[in-house]
Design a protein around this motif. Structure first.
Motif, PDB file in Angstrom:
ATOM      1  N   ARG A 213       1.904 -14.971  -0.865  1.00 31.19           N
ATOM      2  CA  ARG A 213       0.821 -14.525  -1.753  1.00 31.19           C
ATOM      3  C   ARG A 213       0.341 -13.156  -1.293  1.00 31.19           C
ATOM      4  N   ALA A 214      -0.310 -12.447  -2.191  1.00 30.18           N
ATOM      5  CA  ALA A 214      -0.858 -11.143  -1.804  1.00 30.18           C
ATOM      6  C   ALA A 214      -1.802 -11.344  -0.633  1.00 30.18           C
ATOM      7  N   PRO A 215      -1.635 -10.587   0.453  1.00 28.88           N
ATOM      8  CA  PRO A 215      -2.449 -10.788   1.642  1.00 28.88           C
ATOM      9  C   PRO A 215      -3.922 -10.468   1.403  1.00 28.88           C
ATOM     10  N   HIS A 216      -4.749 -11.078   2.211  1.00 34.48           N
ATOM     11  CA  HIS A 216      -6.188 -10.831   2.120  1.00 34.48           C
ATOM     12  C   HIS A 216      -6.492  -9.411   2.593  1.00 34.48           C
ATOM     13  N   THR A 217      -7.415  -8.747   1.928  1.00 35.63           N
ATOM     14  CA  THR A 217      -7.823  -7.410   2.348  1.00 35.63           C
ATOM     15  C   THR A 217      -9.320  -7.245   2.128  1.00 35.63           C
ATOM     16  N   ASP A 227      -2.661  -6.600  -6.327  1.00 33.00           N
ATOM     17  CA  ASP A 227      -2.624  -7.473  -7.511  1.00 33.00           C
ATOM     18  C   ASP A 227      -1.719  -6.889  -8.598  1.00 33.00           C
ATOM     19  N   ALA A 228      -1.770  -5.572  -8.768  1.00 27.99           N
ATOM     20  CA  ALA A 228      -0.951  -4.923  -9.789  1.00 27.99           C
ATOM     21  C   ALA A 228       0.539  -5.092  -9.488  1.00 27.99           C
ATOM     22  N   VAL A 229       0.903  -4.981  -8.228  1.00 25.79           N
ATOM     23  CA  VAL A 229       2.306  -5.151  -7.841  1.00 25.79           C
ATOM     24  C   VAL A 229       2.745  -6.594  -8.069  1.00 25.79           C
ATOM     25  N   GLY A 234       8.059  -5.211 -11.828  1.00 26.50           N
ATOM     26  CA  GLY A 234       8.984  -4.261 -12.427  1.00 26.50           C
ATOM     27  C   GLY A 234       8.360  -2.949 -12.846  1.00 26.50           C
ATOM     28  N   ALA A 235       7.060  -2.830 -12.701  1.00 30.30           N
ATOM     29  CA  ALA A 235       6.380  -1.601 -13.114  1.00 30.30           C
ATOM     30  C   ALA A 235       6.648  -0.460 -12.135  1.00 30.30           C
ATOM     31  N   HIS A 236       6.090   0.707 -12.459  1.00 26.92           N
ATOM     32  CA  HIS A 236       6.290   1.921 -11.669  1.00 26.92           C
ATOM     33  C   HIS A 236       5.341   1.888 -10.470  1.00 26.92           C
ATOM     34  N   HIS A 237       5.859   1.497  -9.307  1.00 29.66           N
ATOM     35  CA  HIS A 237       5.006   1.346  -8.127  1.00 29.66           C
ATOM     36  C   HIS A 237       5.418   2.317  -7.023  1.00 29.66           C
ATOM     37  N   THR A 238       5.498   3.591  -7.355  1.00 27.59           N
ATOM     38  CA  THR A 238       5.762   4.593  -6.326  1.00 27.59           C
ATOM     39  C   THR A 238       4.494   4.801  -5.506  1.00 27.59           C
ATOM     40  N   ARG A 273       9.125  -7.686  -5.164  1.00 31.59           N
ATOM     41  CA  ARG A 273      10.205  -7.661  -6.153  1.00 31.59           C
ATOM     42  C   ARG A 273      11.312  -8.652  -5.784  1.00 31.59           C
ATOM     43  N   LEU A 274      11.602  -8.762  -4.504  1.00 36.86           N
ATOM     44  CA  LEU A 274      12.625  -9.699  -4.054  1.00 36.86           C
ATOM     45  C   LEU A 274      12.221 -11.131  -4.379  1.00 36.86           C
ATOM     46  N   GLU A 275      10.955 -11.463  -4.135  1.00 35.49           N
ATOM     47  CA  GLU A 275      10.481 -12.812  -4.408  1.00 35.49           C
ATOM     48  C   GLU A 275      10.471 -13.099  -5.908  1.00 35.49           C
TER      49      GLU A 275
END
Length: 339
Positions: A213-217, A227-229, A234-238, A273-275
């Protein structure tokens, strides 16, 4: 480990059992050694409990012991230390750990299965050594025993006369490796084919781990990026795009990733993305180009490189392994046990 035993010499395997032991941790290795005897091996397997009495496993099955720990007077060639769900209690039991040490002193090779690594570590037998355990518990092993170098992705690890293996069925992999040491690759290969298992399974434990899961921050700006990632891999995450989303500089968002996530932005995006690709391959029939596009890898080749680099298997092999057990098909199993 050098193959120092003749093919006619009998080798003794002692399996230590205790109340709450996991059944497959015990029976998996025993089946390997018993099967090896049908193909030229000469193993004598004995089950030892602390007092020689039967034990009840975590599955509720009763296991009879051949002898007590005090009756194990002669050195054994292999000592198997299985695990169990109650390992946290066992590692606090000094008398129990003394028994583990006592058995280890009489073993030429000591091998743990799954959480059995915690018993060896608590007994001080893994200090300064490399080791592994079930992927779910590898972080705990590293935290509780900092003197142990935990290899969290390995199926089994050998360090000197100590061997440790990953979760439950990995005890079979470890035992096959010992059979190969003792009697050669042909015997181990015959056992693998007889049991219809990989002689050496592809990939490591990463392919079995639960989705992260997205880590706590503590930083809301970074939370929005994470959250966006996760919501749209598949979005543009440069890096510049993530910095703009967070409203900070590229340098600042990079620092936040290091401090809060423990990795770089690029590595985090690739992991998500791998997951996402793993989920698509496990649950759908989309062709590889579609999987690659939707998860942000762009091309099947980029997807393949990421799978091989992180999981040790190709996307196609991953899909074949995790979509079904193969029940009801006529596909041959020969490839699974081929050398």
């Amino acid at each position: 480990m050098n193959r120092q035993h003749s093919k006619t010499g009998s080798l003794t395997v002692t399996v230590f059992v205790f109340p709450g032991v996991r059944l497959l941790d015990v029976t998996g290795p025993i089946e390997v050694f018993a099967s090896a005897n049908e193909f030229g091996g000469h193993y004598r397997v004995q089950i030892a409990s602390e007092d020689g009495a039967e034990v009840i496993t975590s599955a509720g099955t009763r296991l009879s012991a051949d002898l007590s720990v005090d009756d194990v007077r002669e050195p054994c060639d292999v000592l198997v230390i299985p695990g169990g769900p109650e390992w946290e209690t066992l590692i606090k039991d000094d008398a129990f750990l003394d028994v583990v040490r006592q058995l280890n002193e009489k073993a030429r090779c000591t091998a743990s299965v799954c959480t059995g690594a915690f018993l060896l570590a608590a007994a001080g037998l893994l200090d300064g050594r490399r080791a592994t355990t079930h992927w779910r518990h590898s972080r705990q092993l590293a935290l509780r025993f900092p003197s142990v170098q935990v290899e969290s992705d390995d199926i089994f690890v050998r360090d000197g006369h100590m061997m440790t293996s990953a979760g439950v069925s990995a005890g079979i992999d470890l035992s096959l490796a010992l059979v190969e040491d003792h009697y050669g690759a042909e015997v181990a290969r015959a056992v693998a084919k007889d049991m219809v298992v990989f002689m050496q399974r592809p990939g490591g434990q990463s392919q079995f781990s639960v989705r992260s899961r997205a880590p706590h921050t503590r930083h809301e700006m970074l939370r929005g990026v994470l959250d966006a990632v996760a919501e749209n891999p598949g979005a543009h995450h440069t890096l510049p795009a993530m910095a703009r989303r967070a409203g900070v500089s590229v340098r600042h968002v990079t620092r936040l990733f290091y401090e809060e996530v423990g990795t770089t932005p690029a590595r985090y995006v690739e992991q998500v993305r791998l997951e996402a690709a793993q989920v698509m391959l496990e649950t759908g029939d989309d062709p590889m180009p579609v999987v690659a596009q939707r998860t942000g890898f762009g091309s099947p080749e980029s997807l393949r490189r990421a799978f091989v680099r992180h999981l040790g298997v190709t996307p196609g092999a991953f899909r074949a392994s995790f979509r079904t057990t193969g029940a009801g098909t006529n596909d041959s199993v020969s490839e699974a046990v081929a050398p």
